[in-house]
Design an enzyme around this catalytic site. Structure first.
Site, mmCIF file in Angstrom:
data_model
loop_
_atom_site.group_PDB
_atom_site.id
_atom_site.type_symbol
_atom_site.label_atom_id
_atom_site.label_comp_id
_atom_site.label_asym_id
_atom_site.label_seq_id
_atom_site.Cartn_x
_atom_site.Cartn_y
_atom_site.Cartn_z
ATOM 1 N N ASP A 73 -10.224 -4.489 8.368
ATOM 2 C CA ASP A 73 -9.273 -5.395 8.848
ATOM 3 C C ASP A 73 -10.050 -6.305 9.903
ATOM 4 O O ASP A 73 -9.616 -7.334 10.162
ATOM 5 C CB ASP A 73 -8.044 -4.833 9.442
ATOM 6 C CG ASP A 73 -7.408 -4.183 8.314
ATOM 7 O OD1 ASP A 73 -7.670 -4.352 6.975
ATOM 8 O OD2 ASP A 73 -6.961 -2.879 8.338
ATOM 9 N N ARG A 119 -12.278 -8.846 8.270
ATOM 10 C CA ARG A 119 -11.382 -10.088 7.874
ATOM 11 C C ARG A 119 -10.916 -10.861 8.881
ATOM 12 O O ARG A 119 -10.584 -11.906 8.967
ATOM 13 C CB ARG A 119 -10.031 -9.406 7.092
ATOM 14 C CG ARG A 119 -10.798 -8.809 5.647
ATOM 15 C CD ARG A 119 -9.646 -8.162 5.114
ATOM 16 N NE ARG A 119 -10.047 -7.685 3.556
ATOM 17 C CZ ARG A 119 -9.514 -6.760 2.762
ATOM 18 N NH1 ARG A 119 -8.351 -6.042 3.161
ATOM 19 N NH2 ARG A 119 -9.855 -6.478 1.733
ATOM 20 N N HIS A 124 -2.838 -0.065 8.888
ATOM 21 C CA HIS A 124 -3.643 -0.341 7.660
ATOM 22 C C HIS A 124 -2.442 -1.000 6.709
ATOM 23 O O HIS A 124 -2.429 -0.358 5.745
ATOM 24 C CB HIS A 124 -4.603 0.512 7.208
ATOM 25 C CG HIS A 124 -5.318 -0.414 6.184
ATOM 26 N ND1 HIS A 124 -5.908 -1.715 6.406
ATOM 27 C CD2 HIS A 124 -5.359 -0.091 4.683
ATOM 28 C CE1 HIS A 124 -6.593 -1.809 5.146
ATOM 29 N NE2 HIS A 124 -6.290 -0.790 4.224
ATOM 30 N N ARG A 140 0.859 -1.239 0.075
ATOM 31 C CA ARG A 140 -0.018 -0.164 -0.056
ATOM 32 C C ARG A 140 1.068 1.011 0.175
ATOM 33 O O ARG A 140 0.373 2.308 -0.547
ATOM 34 C CB ARG A 140 -0.872 0.010 1.097
ATOM 35 C CG ARG A 140 -1.802 -1.163 1.339
ATOM 36 C CD ARG A 140 -2.741 -1.094 2.476
ATOM 37 N NE ARG A 140 -3.598 -2.299 2.674
ATOM 38 C CZ ARG A 140 -3.671 -3.416 2.859
ATOM 39 N NH1 ARG A 140 -2.364 -3.864 3.586
ATOM 40 N NH2 ARG A 140 -4.833 -4.045 2.909
HETATM 41 P P1 NAI Z 1 -10.077 2.458 -8.930
HETATM 42 O O1 NAI Z 1 -9.010 2.544 -9.743
HETATM 43 O O2 NAI Z 1 -11.008 1.293 -9.269
HETATM 44 O O3 NAI Z 1 -11.036 3.830 -8.571
HETATM 45 C C1 NAI Z 1 -10.250 5.002 -8.311
HETATM 46 C C2 NAI Z 1 -11.274 6.203 -8.828
HETATM 47 O O4 NAI Z 1 -10.581 7.546 -8.379
HETATM 48 C C3 NAI Z 1 -11.087 5.965 -10.638
HETATM 49 O O5 NAI Z 1 -12.474 5.811 -11.014
HETATM 50 C C4 NAI Z 1 -10.219 7.345 -10.865
HETATM 51 O O6 NAI Z 1 -11.022 7.957 -12.061
HETATM 52 C C5 NAI Z 1 -10.861 8.393 -9.576
HETATM 53 N N1 NAI Z 1 -9.816 9.316 -9.559
HETATM 54 C C6 NAI Z 1 -8.396 9.448 -9.686
HETATM 55 N N2 NAI Z 1 -8.145 10.679 -9.282
HETATM 56 C C7 NAI Z 1 -9.180 11.611 -9.217
HETATM 57 C C8 NAI Z 1 -9.326 12.616 -8.730
HETATM 58 N N3 NAI Z 1 -8.533 13.569 -8.611
HETATM 59 N N4 NAI Z 1 -10.814 13.281 -8.222
HETATM 60 C C9 NAI Z 1 -11.909 12.338 -8.515
HETATM 61 N N5 NAI Z 1 -11.660 10.944 -8.586
HETATM 62 C C10 NAI Z 1 -10.399 10.642 -9.093
HETATM 63 O O7 NAI Z 1 -9.406 1.979 -7.371
HETATM 64 P P2 NAI Z 1 -10.285 1.285 -6.061
HETATM 65 O O8 NAI Z 1 -10.101 -0.064 -6.089
HETATM 66 O O9 NAI Z 1 -11.630 1.898 -5.950
HETATM 67 O O10 NAI Z 1 -9.311 1.888 -4.761
HETATM 68 C C11 NAI Z 1 -9.495 3.275 -4.434
HETATM 69 C C12 NAI Z 1 -8.370 3.301 -3.400
HETATM 70 O O11 NAI Z 1 -8.934 2.887 -2.172
HETATM 71 C C13 NAI Z 1 -6.987 2.995 -3.553
HETATM 72 O O12 NAI Z 1 -5.941 3.811 -3.085
HETATM 73 C C14 NAI Z 1 -7.052 1.755 -2.848
HETATM 74 O O13 NAI Z 1 -5.819 1.303 -2.562
HETATM 75 C C15 NAI Z 1 -7.781 2.135 -1.617
HETATM 76 N N6 NAI Z 1 -8.233 1.152 -0.695
HETATM 77 C C16 NAI Z 1 -8.496 1.230 0.467
HETATM 78 C C17 NAI Z 1 -8.823 0.134 1.479
HETATM 79 C C18 NAI Z 1 -8.909 0.670 2.972
HETATM 80 O O14 NAI Z 1 -9.355 -0.251 3.808
HETATM 81 N N7 NAI Z 1 -8.457 1.844 3.398
HETATM 82 C C19 NAI Z 1 -9.555 -0.867 0.868
HETATM 83 C C20 NAI Z 1 -9.537 -0.680 -0.597
HETATM 84 C C21 NAI Z 1 -8.827 -0.155 -1.377
#
Ligand code: NAI
Length: 308
Positions: A148, A151, A175, A88
């Protein structure tokens, strides 16, 4: 009450879907940078309303933050997810810029907003929001511990061969694959300590599988997970909007709690209408205290890469 979800990708769309399906918000506004993407996801989700029986209005916008004005809660999921083999922490370069810009836009239109940070590396992104948003610390919540812990419960129920509703457990600290701290000393099956049922080797297996839970899914899916992250966010948002005052582990700015300061780390907290109502002090074993301090050290190193 209005909720904004920034990022209409896998996690953002899942958040919007679970929030809408639970019917506690009047409106969910989804924002993305990709032209038409948030509008498309919102329309698709709205077309499930009559099928799934919810009245929450879901709208989408390509970067028009005026549509987010007056949000009680905003969830930041924008940014890149990790690919198999990545940590991450490797996402920081791109995601820090995105999270900073998105935070400024959100606060401009909703000065009283409560922000839930999801983008990774989440503990560091939550810290960045504290340093740049101007919001009070009760209004910034990093989402990691809720996921977490879910999970952890999944792995506990698997090891105990019992229904998930029979088990309880919590994950605190960072995390990250190495910094997560599943609290086996506090985990229970129907109120009985799990140490009554699982030997040390089995407990170690549960802890290890919990810590690499995200990596396991990333390997299987080719990208990071979305259902459980979306559901975990919806539980946090509901606790705020409905003032449920649930105790949920979240990444919060610490000021002496658990022996740490000027860092965001996962700790149990009461989450209600004011966001973070109280950080709950639970007694850790000496080994857990040492692991918490180790996790803090690693997060501090990542925080050092931030440029404000
Ligand atoms: P994804 O790639 O499917 O979606 C991300 C979206 O953000 C895309 O649609 C993109 O166009 C948009 N985006 C990028 N820059 C932007 C901006 N400046 N303004 C608005 N939208 C913007 O990725 P996903 O799978 O949805 O993951 C998103 C984030 O969440 C990642 O950083 C991932 O590592 C994190 N994550 C965190 C978790 C947690 O427990 N905290 C769990 C799962 C994912």
């Amino acid at each position: 009450m209005k909720v904004t979800v920034v990022g209409a990708g896998a996690v953002g769309a899942s958040c919007a879907e679970y929030i809408a399906m639970k019917n506690f918000a009047s409106e969910v506004v989804v924002v993305d940078i990709k032209e038409g993407f948030a509008e498309g996801k919102a329309m698709d989700l709205m077309q499930t309303a009559s099928l799934n029986g919810f009245d929450t209005k879901i709208t989408g916008t390509t970067g028009d933050y005026s549509k987010t004005a007056g949000s009680k809660v905003a969830v930041i999921t924008s940014g890149i997810p990790r690919k198999p083999g990545m940590t991450r922490e490797e996402l920081i370069g791109i995601n820090a810029g995105i999270v900073k810009e998105v935070t400024a836009n959100l606060v401009k239109h909703s000065p009283d907003v409560i922000i839930i940070v999801v983008s990774n590396p989440m503990d560091t992104m939550a810290y960045l929001v504290h340093k740049t948003s101007g919001l009070p610390k009760n209004k910034i919540i990093g989402m990691g511990g809720a996921l977490d812990s879910a999970r952890f419960k999944y792995r506990l129920a698997e090891a105990l061969e019992c229904p998930i509703s029979d088990v309880d457990g919590m994950v605190i600290a960072a995390h990250s694959d190495t910094g997560m701290l599943p609290l086996l000393s506090k985990a229970t099956r129907n109120g009985v300590p799990v140490s009554e049922f699982l030997n040390e080797e089995q407990q170690a297996y549960v802890a290890e599988e919990t810590k690499v839970g995200g990596a396991t899914l990333t390997k299987l899916l080719g990208t990071s997970a979305w259902y459980a992250p979306g559901a975990a966010v919806s539980v946090l948002v509901q606790s705020i909007l409905c003032d449920q005052k649930k105790m949920i582990p979240c990444s919060l700015m610490l000021d002496g709690e658990y022996g740490e300061s000027d860092i965001c780390l996962g700790v149990p907290a009461i989450i209600g209408a004011n966001g973070v109502e109280k950080i709950v002090d639970i007694t850790l074993t000496d080994a857990e205290k040492a692991k918490f301090a180790e996790a803090a050290k690693a997060v501090r190193e990542v925080n050092g890469d931030l440029k404000f």
